[in-house]
Design a protein around this motif. Structure first.
Motif, mmCIF file in Angstrom:
data_model
loop_
_atom_site.group_PDB
_atom_site.id
_atom_site.type_symbol
_atom_site.label_atom_id
_atom_site.label_comp_id
_atom_site.label_asym_id
_atom_site.label_seq_id
_atom_site.Cartn_x
_atom_site.Cartn_y
_atom_site.Cartn_z
ATOM 1 N N LEU A 1 -68.402 72.471 -34.317
ATOM 2 C CA LEU A 1 -68.695 73.317 -33.058
ATOM 3 C C LEU A 1 -69.389 74.469 -33.720
ATOM 4 O O LEU A 1 -68.978 75.281 -34.603
ATOM 5 C CB LEU A 1 -67.159 73.857 -32.515
ATOM 6 C CG LEU A 1 -67.283 75.007 -31.534
ATOM 7 C CD1 LEU A 1 -67.985 74.310 -30.311
ATOM 8 C CD2 LEU A 1 -65.894 75.534 -30.946
ATOM 9 N N ILE A 2 -70.672 74.719 -33.359
ATOM 10 C CA ILE A 2 -71.506 75.865 -33.758
ATOM 11 C C ILE A 2 -71.484 77.036 -32.913
ATOM 12 O O ILE A 2 -72.323 77.884 -33.321
ATOM 13 C CB ILE A 2 -72.553 75.122 -34.421
ATOM 14 C CG1 ILE A 2 -73.786 74.613 -33.169
ATOM 15 C CG2 ILE A 2 -72.512 74.115 -35.555
ATOM 16 C CD1 ILE A 2 -74.764 74.163 -33.608
ATOM 17 N N GLN B 1 -78.454 71.812 -43.243
ATOM 18 C CA GLN B 1 -77.706 72.755 -43.898
ATOM 19 C C GLN B 1 -77.669 74.221 -43.583
ATOM 20 O O GLN B 1 -76.833 74.831 -43.421
ATOM 21 C CB GLN B 1 -77.912 72.723 -45.457
ATOM 22 C CG GLN B 1 -77.386 71.252 -45.925
ATOM 23 C CD GLN B 1 -77.490 71.494 -47.439
ATOM 24 O OE1 GLN B 1 -78.148 72.139 -48.056
ATOM 25 N NE2 GLN B 1 -76.779 70.387 -48.244
ATOM 26 N N SER B 2 -78.888 74.609 -43.298
ATOM 27 C CA SER B 2 -79.176 76.168 -42.899
ATOM 28 C C SER B 2 -78.844 76.321 -41.537
ATOM 29 O O SER B 2 -78.258 77.468 -41.296
ATOM 30 C CB SER B 2 -80.667 76.445 -42.958
ATOM 31 O OG SER B 2 -81.083 77.674 -42.536
ATOM 32 N N ILE B 3 -79.099 75.662 -40.588
ATOM 33 C CA ILE B 3 -78.504 75.397 -39.213
ATOM 34 C C ILE B 3 -77.061 75.568 -39.325
ATOM 35 O O ILE B 3 -76.460 76.577 -38.506
ATOM 36 C CB ILE B 3 -78.881 74.376 -38.607
ATOM 37 C CG1 ILE B 3 -80.587 74.535 -38.180
ATOM 38 C CG2 ILE B 3 -78.381 74.347 -36.845
ATOM 39 C CD1 ILE B 3 -81.018 73.378 -37.649
ATOM 40 N N LEU B 4 -76.187 74.814 -39.954
ATOM 41 C CA LEU B 4 -74.852 74.679 -39.896
ATOM 42 C C LEU B 4 -74.150 76.198 -40.673
ATOM 43 O O LEU B 4 -73.153 76.579 -40.111
ATOM 44 C CB LEU B 4 -74.348 73.654 -40.728
ATOM 45 C CG LEU B 4 -74.686 72.372 -39.933
ATOM 46 C CD1 LEU B 4 -74.186 71.113 -40.901
ATOM 47 C CD2 LEU B 4 -73.885 72.033 -38.630
ATOM 48 N N GLN B 5 -74.871 76.363 -41.665
ATOM 49 C CA GLN B 5 -74.432 77.586 -42.375
ATOM 50 C C GLN B 5 -74.553 79.055 -41.486
ATOM 51 O O GLN B 5 -73.729 79.776 -41.629
ATOM 52 C CB GLN B 5 -75.091 77.644 -43.725
ATOM 53 C CG GLN B 5 -74.493 76.640 -44.630
ATOM 54 C CD GLN B 5 -75.534 76.641 -46.104
ATOM 55 O OE1 GLN B 5 -76.186 77.386 -46.051
ATOM 56 N NE2 GLN B 5 -75.202 75.668 -46.910
ATOM 57 N N PRO C 1 -82.959 79.015 -37.746
ATOM 58 C CA PRO C 1 -83.091 79.054 -39.052
ATOM 59 C C PRO C 1 -84.166 78.003 -39.495
ATOM 60 O O PRO C 1 -84.884 78.250 -40.679
ATOM 61 C CB PRO C 1 -81.516 78.563 -39.583
ATOM 62 C CG PRO C 1 -80.900 79.217 -38.601
ATOM 63 C CD PRO C 1 -81.272 78.953 -37.460
ATOM 64 N N ALA C 2 -84.209 76.838 -38.859
ATOM 65 C CA ALA C 2 -85.161 76.005 -39.125
ATOM 66 C C ALA C 2 -86.671 76.230 -38.605
ATOM 67 O O ALA C 2 -87.663 75.982 -39.259
ATOM 68 C CB ALA C 2 -84.828 74.654 -38.464
ATOM 69 N N THR D 1 -74.592 62.940 -39.939
ATOM 70 C CA THR D 1 -74.110 62.059 -40.722
ATOM 71 C C THR D 1 -73.830 62.466 -42.206
ATOM 72 O O THR D 1 -74.448 63.589 -42.523
ATOM 73 C CB THR D 1 -75.005 60.863 -40.814
ATOM 74 O OG1 THR D 1 -76.399 61.476 -41.272
ATOM 75 C CG2 THR D 1 -75.202 60.262 -39.381
ATOM 76 N N ARG D 2 -73.144 61.755 -42.865
ATOM 77 C CA ARG D 2 -73.137 62.227 -44.230
ATOM 78 C C ARG D 2 -74.399 62.469 -44.925
ATOM 79 O O ARG D 2 -74.626 63.667 -45.683
ATOM 80 C CB ARG D 2 -72.300 61.143 -45.164
ATOM 81 C CG ARG D 2 -71.851 61.751 -46.487
ATOM 82 C CD ARG D 2 -71.144 60.798 -47.133
ATOM 83 N NE ARG D 2 -70.799 61.106 -48.560
ATOM 84 C CZ ARG D 2 -69.847 60.344 -49.509
ATOM 85 N NH1 ARG D 2 -69.285 59.475 -48.985
ATOM 86 N NH2 ARG D 2 -70.036 60.860 -50.739
ATOM 87 N N ARG D 3 -75.393 61.502 -44.775
ATOM 88 C CA ARG D 3 -76.588 61.579 -45.368
ATOM 89 C C ARG D 3 -77.400 62.836 -44.969
ATOM 90 O O ARG D 3 -77.949 63.595 -45.612
ATOM 91 C CB ARG D 3 -77.351 60.528 -45.155
ATOM 92 C CG ARG D 3 -78.852 60.359 -45.917
ATOM 93 C CD ARG D 3 -79.471 59.032 -45.910
ATOM 94 N NE ARG D 3 -80.216 58.969 -44.614
ATOM 95 C CZ ARG D 3 -81.135 57.799 -44.526
ATOM 96 N NH1 ARG D 3 -81.278 56.634 -45.295
ATOM 97 N NH2 ARG D 3 -81.879 57.823 -43.462
ATOM 98 N N SER D 4 -77.500 62.926 -43.365
ATOM 99 C CA SER D 4 -78.339 63.949 -42.955
ATOM 100 C C SER D 4 -77.712 65.429 -42.949
ATOM 101 O O SER D 4 -78.373 66.379 -43.114
ATOM 102 C CB SER D 4 -78.504 63.864 -41.417
ATOM 103 O OG SER D 4 -77.055 64.042 -40.811
ATOM 104 N N SER D 5 -76.425 65.584 -43.730
ATOM 105 C CA SER D 5 -75.778 66.918 -43.983
ATOM 106 C C SER D 5 -76.264 67.599 -45.019
ATOM 107 O O SER D 5 -76.410 68.593 -45.536
ATOM 108 C CB SER D 5 -74.341 66.542 -44.206
ATOM 109 O OG SER D 5 -73.788 65.850 -45.164
#
Length: 307
Positions: A177-178, A299-303, A128-129, A289-293
């Motif tokens: 876990l992704i 966000q795109s990678i995680l989603q 995604p990135a 981290t909270r900031r990097s989230s």
């Protein structure tokens, strides 16, 4: 150009170090004399000479000595000139680099890749990135302890690893876990024949086998799988880096395990065949981290992985 900087002397005293004086010395050394330097800088010879003497005084050593109608470097001057050359060569690139950074918008993503995970799977998960046209991707590889420390200091936006972050309230890292992908075994055609495929996984006891090193979470899962099936693999190579293991496998050294999530990328290595699919899974975690989230690409990678 900064005028001065504080510099500690060996005795512990702080001496004033003037970078403008260093610049004049650098020009004199490049031009081979005060007269040519004065012409280049459009300054009086006496002014430049005085500035260089101040530099020599602050350093405590003679940097230039007469030679014919010009000057040459002393041994101490050679050292000072080499460093000045580095400093001012870099300085000359600053305007161009600043202009380029200001005119070409980029989205920077710094990712740490644990050396034990499949790089082909990591490439797939970062997909995604990679679709971002203005992406500037910076990848670092290392052990998870080093990478999580860099993540906690916000030097990295994301870490992909084969295990979640160790609980540490000071670091304040989150793990997700992704990917949990089946592991296949691949090898060049010289090692993967029909009989080997038909007799997989027992054929691993007679084929040359490449494995991750013991520090990899995948290696522990593979060892348990071998024990359960009572297979004694003929190990001819162990690798910290999974990409390097794939390269040596494709080069004919032996058969090797790889996450099936990166199977499409393995097609780039000609001649590789699928020997069989094991019951082992490779898990990949995203650490952040909270900031990097809040980073749009994180966000795109995680989603995408969650979907």
């Amino acid at each position: 150009m900064p005028a001065t900087a504080a510099q500690s002397s060996p005795g512990g005293d702080v001496a004033a170090f003037n970078y403008r004086h260093l610049y004049y010395f650098w020009v004199v050394a490049k031009e081979g004399g005060f007269a040519r330097a004065a012409q280049r800088l459009d300054m009086a010879i006496q002014t430049i000479s005085a500035q260089v003497r101040e530099l020599e005084k602050s350093l405590g050593h003679q940097l230039l000595k007469p030679q014919g109608r010009g000057v040459t470097l002393t041994e101490a001057g050679d050292v000072a000139y080499a460093r000045a050359e580095e400093i001012f060569q870099i300085g000359q690139r600053i305007p161009q680099e600043v202009m380029q950074a200001a005119t070409v918008p980029t989205i920077r993503l710094s990712v740490g890749l644990s050396d034990g995970i499949s790089k082909l799977a990591a490439h797939k998960l970062l997909g995604p990135a990679l679709q971002e046209s203005q992406l500037k991707l910076v990848c670092h590889e290392g052990e998870i302890e080093q990478l999580t420390a860099e993540l906690a200091l916000h030097h990295l936006d994301l870490v992909l690893a084969g295990q979640p972050a160790a609980h540490n309230s000071n670091l304040r890292l989150s793990s997700r876990l992704i990917s949990s992908s089946d592991v296949g075994w691949f090898g060049p055609s010289q090692w993967v024949h029909k009989a080997d495929v038909d007799q997989f996984p027992q054929s691993l006891s007679r084929l040359p086998v490449l494995l991750p090193t013991a520090h990899s979470p995948l290696r522990a899962s593979l060892d348990r799988w071998f024990d359960e099936l009572q297979i004694q693999p003929r190990v001819v190579g162990e690798f910290e880096d999974s990409a390097l293991m794939s390269v040596f496998g494709a080069g004919g050294l032996g058969v090797f395990p790889a996450s099936l999530i990166g199977r499409d990328d393995l097609s780039l290595m000609k001649g590789l065949k699928l020997l069989g699919q094991s019951e082992v899974k490779e898990e990949i975690y995203a650490l952040y981290t909270r900031r990097s989230s809040h980073h749009p690409l994180v966000q795109s990678i995680l989603q995408t992985a969650q979907a």
